[in-house]
Design an enzyme around this catalytic site. Structure first.
Site, mmCIF file in Angstrom:
data_model
loop_
_atom_site.group_PDB
_atom_site.id
_atom_site.type_symbol
_atom_site.label_atom_id
_atom_site.label_comp_id
_atom_site.label_asym_id
_atom_site.label_seq_id
_atom_site.Cartn_x
_atom_site.Cartn_y
_atom_site.Cartn_z
ATOM 1 N N HIS A 356 1.151 -1.268 -0.651
ATOM 2 C CA HIS A 356 0.288 -0.332 0.218
ATOM 3 C C HIS A 356 0.494 1.298 0.166
ATOM 4 O O HIS A 356 0.212 2.150 -0.210
ATOM 5 C CB HIS A 356 -1.279 -0.338 1.318
ATOM 6 N N LYS A 534 -9.378 13.562 4.068
ATOM 7 C CA LYS A 534 -8.832 13.057 3.736
ATOM 8 C C LYS A 534 -8.092 13.245 4.725
ATOM 9 O O LYS A 534 -7.502 13.807 5.483
ATOM 10 C CB LYS A 534 -8.247 12.649 2.703
ATOM 11 N N ARG A 535 -6.623 11.805 5.357
ATOM 12 C CA ARG A 535 -5.893 12.033 6.206
ATOM 13 C C ARG A 535 -5.257 13.069 5.842
ATOM 14 O O ARG A 535 -4.653 13.005 5.091
ATOM 15 C CB ARG A 535 -5.194 10.710 6.841
ATOM 16 N N LYS A 540 -0.531 14.815 1.012
ATOM 17 C CA LYS A 540 -1.304 14.712 0.208
ATOM 18 C C LYS A 540 -1.415 16.245 0.156
ATOM 19 O O LYS A 540 -2.598 17.001 -0.668
ATOM 20 C CB LYS A 540 -2.841 14.622 0.741
ATOM 21 N N THR A 642 -8.543 7.028 -3.284
ATOM 22 C CA THR A 642 -9.908 5.582 -2.993
ATOM 23 C C THR A 642 -11.326 6.671 -3.080
ATOM 24 O O THR A 642 -12.444 7.031 -3.331
ATOM 25 C CB THR A 642 -10.038 4.608 -2.580
ATOM 26 N N LYS A 646 -14.430 8.373 -4.983
ATOM 27 C CA LYS A 646 -15.524 7.649 -4.265
ATOM 28 C C LYS A 646 -16.384 9.992 -5.583
ATOM 29 O O LYS A 646 -17.691 9.976 -5.313
ATOM 30 C CB LYS A 646 -15.784 8.274 -2.845
#
Ligand code: PLP
Length: 807
Positions: A356, A534-535, A540, A642, A646
């Site tokens: 991952h 998101k985290r 990110k 993911t 969505k």
């Protein structure tokens, strides 16, 4: 058509079932029932209807004597279940009507359920989507994990800073689980290994019991149900009576407290290696219990261990359960008498591993000394595995090296297949982390691009869009998501686009109402809802989003009569409690929001909102309401994502980099329906080699330089002007995630977004084409790929086409 195993029921009859539970399971009278009592009664009445298909699935699995899939995951980020179960059983309307007749509000009851938050983020949510798809596809499977007493912490903001409190989902009874006190296994730790009659014998120092709790997972239309089996740690001796009788009450409960510690809390971080003894114990605890359980099941059916791999497929969700390899080898050797070579080859044919992450700090490694002290027998077995691997493959890659046990290498060597989670990620796995092993074991690494369950992430969370899709292409899409392609034919139809936009507007209004009621925050539903949830992690790049927001604020102030597109910037997400930079970013977002939201000059054009405590249930409200999806990670860092899927599925075009599954999403929706910006993975690597790349990027961008100066000089933290100087200096000195380098490209892409958004018809068309073209990202497709390429497992229900023939 629902299966015959779920008899249809009227609202009156279902209402009677709810009342029966209220009286007999909750011991409450209708006139005294609280919201909790109604929720439990509804849940139990729904659960009753899952049991028959569940038994039926177990019976068919037993009869077929085929393969079972065992999905081992440290995390399952499930969320709520009432709506999910009702929808899969086709009972949503019946449940609503039944409660209405009882004078109760279904929506309020649904919202009362605490999220089962047994995961951190994407990895845990993937496991939950996979369980849903395994059941929908009728593949016999067990999910195995830990029944944490406390799930992911709850996030609160205090003066803008993140505070954490313990999550308590089990403070109330969990309606969906069945306790299985008779299913329990001893789990050993520590001690030493010696030899008896030439065989190694492990003399452990500590033993706890792993006790099972089963939750049925019902698939679409109730055709199949698998089991999620979560392990709870219990002491072997509950209580030290001698101590108690002496009056030493603390010592009396010590054994219990010690054992229970193991399943007490979820580690709040899946992106750094936490070199903690307890974490290693958690990993071994649930893995050993799961392997013992599946072996017992196999042997109790009279299986011959030579054929284990024909009946058992074990999937490791990341390296957290990588100890499964040595544990299975240990049991095959020490308890069933196989020789080393046979034990290893048998185990390998059962095991597969999903990688991952490429982030080096997230690859698990254990200090050898610690590992050996907790798992002395496994330490020796890993040496045997390593020796066999070096001898058989001619590889030079060690599993134990420089005093560390490397779990990635262990998982790789013990797996017959290793998969990445998007096309780009799988290529990078081959080229970077496992380059040498890829050469030594050609063909072992494959790709399975992640997916999401359309039942939760469209059908359930987006009723207005669900209704429009049903009316437009029929109702067969929830388990055949590629059918959404049929919407493309309507993308030029103004009436259809109006209705598509009306669905989005309804979801935006729902979000506005929810936020008003929850936080007292008022949103302008006509503004663009620009969402990054998101985290919180440097890769990110929430910081880049915020810098762009400040730059936009500056420009609106300078040109207040310009043709601006009103925006609401919505952030959501938690930072790991020990991740200092991520917490600074949260604080900065909140500080900036406070100042910008109070500016009368820009108030109608730009707003920042950051609701506390992002979780699955919040995602289900935010995603259908989003106009724009922020997927802006540094290229090469997000394995798949993911969240990106969505949003696209719910009609929010992406602004994003060529990272993870964004690449494949863009291919599906078309480049013209995706706002691309930024360096590619290869360019990122090249840029890092250039000296002073961050300072040079800032010098070349007056817009960015100005924003950084504002933050650094304390414009957004007037009471503590130096608060962010460290953060900004860090960006200039070592901007590892290239926020500075991608900033201009990102800013320009946002202005392209503004332009298209201003043309309502063009935007809605783009949004609708996103929904129409991302059916491939259903987790049903992903699981079909795992079943075909890794597990060779089959469905035990009639295929979709033959079901249609019947219908
Ligand atoms: C989908 C999801 C994630 C993963 O989001 P990414 O954007 O892929 O990181 C994390 N948390 C929750 C609650 C989710 O639903």
């Amino acid at each position: 058509m629902p299966d015959m195993s779920i008899p249809p029921v009227t609202p009156q009859d279902f209402g009677a079932e709810i009342l029966r539970h209220l009286k007999h399971s909750l011991g409450k009278d209708e006139s005294h029932a609280a919201l909790y009592d109604w929720r439990m009664s509804l849940s139990l009445a729904l659960r009753d209807r899952v049991v028959d298909p569940w038994f039926e699935s177990t019976r068919k699995t037993y009869e077929a004597r085929g393969k079972r899939v065992y999905y081992l995951s440290m995390e399952f980020l499930i969320g709520r279940l009432i709506e999910d179960v009702a929808i899969n059983l086709g009972m949503e309307e019946v449940a609503q009507a039944a409660l209405a007749e009882l004078g109760q509000d279904y929506a309020k009851i649904v919202a009362d359920e605490p999220d089962a938050a047994l995961g951190n983020g994407g990895l845990g949510r993937l496991a939950a989507c996979f369980m849903d798809s395994l059941s929908t596809l009728g593949i016999p499977a067990y999910g195995y994990g830990i029944r944490y007493e406390h799930g992911l912490f709850e996030q609160h903001f205090e003066n803008g800073a993140q505070m954490e409190t313990a999550e308590t989902w089990l403070a109330q009874r969990h309606a969906w689980e069945f306790e299985r006190p008779e299913v329990s296994y001893p789990i050993h730790f520590g001690g030493h290994v010696d030899e008896a009659e030439g065989s190694p014998v492990w003399h452990p120092e500590e033993t706890v019991m792993a006790s099972a709790y089963d939750t049925p997972v019902i698939g679409w239309q109730g055709r199949w149900a698998n089991t999620l089996r979560l392990w709870s740690a219990k002491p072997i001796t509950a209580f030290d009576l001698a101590s108690f009788n002496r009056g030493d009450y603390m010592a009396a409960s010590a054994p219990e407290a010690l054992a229970r510690t193991i399943s007490r809390v979820l580690y709040p971080d899946d992106t750094t290696k936490t070199g903690k003894e307890l974490r290693l114990k958690q990993e071994y605890f649930f893995t050993s219990a799961s392997i013992q359980d599946l072996l017992r099941r196999f042997l109790s059916e009279g299986g011959d261990l030579a054929e284990l791999a024909d009946h058992v497929a074990i999937q490791l969700n990341d390296t957290h359960p990588a100890i499964a390899g040595p544990e299975l080898v240990r049991l095959l050797m020490d308890e069933h008498g196989l020789d080393v070579a046979r034990a290893i080859s048998t185990a390998r044919r059962c095991l597969a591993y999903t990688n991952h992450t490429l982030l080096p700090e997230a690859l698990e490694r254990w200090p050898e000394e610690l590992f050996q002290s907790i798992l002395p027998r496994h330490h020796r077995i890993i040496q045997l595995i390593e020796a066999a691997h070096l001898a058989d493959s001619g590889s030079a890659v060690r599993i134990i090296e420089h005093g560390e046990v490397k779990m990635g290498e262990l998982a790789f060597v013990m797996a017959h297949k290793v998969n990445g989670v998007s096309a780009l990620h799988s290529d990078l796995v081959k080229e970077t982390v496992f380059a040498d092993l890829n050469r030594d074991y050609p063909g072992r690494i494959i790709n399975q691009t992640n997916g999401i369950t359309p039942r939760r992430w469209l059908y359930s969370c987006n009723p207005p869009l669900r209704a429009l899709i049903n009316e437009t292409i029929g109702t067969a899409w929830p388990d055949d998501l590629q059918q959404l392609e049929g919407l493309s034919a309507h993308a030029g139809d103004a009436a259809f686009l109006d209705r598509f936009q009306a669905a989005k507007d309804a979801n935006k209004a729902r979000l506005a109402d929810w936020l008003k009621a929850r936080d007292g925050v008022v949103l302008d539903p006509a503004a663009m809802f620009d969402v990054q949830i998101k985290r919180i992690h440097e890769y990110k790049r929430q910081l880049m989003n915020l810098l762009e927001t400040i730059a936009l604020w500056n420009e609106i102030r300078e040109n207040p009569n310009g043709d601006w597109t009103p925006r609401v910037k919505i952030f959501g997400g938690k930072a790991a409690p020990g991740y200092v930079v991520a917490k600074e970013i949260i604080h900065l977002i909140n500080d900036t929001a406070k100042l910008i939201n109070a500016d009368p000059a820009t108030r109608d054009l730009l707003q920042i909102v950051y609701p506390e405590n992002y979780n699955v249930s919040m995602a289900e409200i935010l995603i259908p309401a989003a106009d724009l999806s922020e997927q802006i990670s540094t290229a090469g860092k997000e394995a798949s994502g993911t969240g990106n899927m969505k949003f696209a599925l719910n009609g929010a075009p992406t602004i994003g980099t060529l990272d993870g599954a964004n690449v494949e999403i863009r291919e599906c929706v078309g480049a013209e329906n995706f706002f691309l910006f930024g360096l590619t993975a290869a360019e990122v690597t090249a840029r890092r080699a250039e000296p002073n790349y961050a300072r040079r990027a800032v010098e070349a961008s007056p817009r960015l330089a100005r924003v950084l100066k504002q933050i650094e000089s304390g414009v957004f933290s007037p009471s503590d002007k130096g608060r962010y100087s460290g953060l900004i200096q860090g960006l200039l000195d070592h901007d590892y995630f290239l926020v500075t380098c991608d900033f201009d490209s990102y800013f320009e892409a946002q202005r392209r977004v503004d332009t298209v958004f201003a043309d309502q018809a063009a935007w809605t068309r783009m949004a609708a084409l996103n929904t129409a073209r991302v059916g491939w990202f259903s987790s049903d497709r992903t699981i079909t790929g795992y079943a075909r390429d890794i597990w060779t497992a089959s469905s035990l229900i009639a295929s979709r086409s033959s079901r249609k023939d019947v219908a």
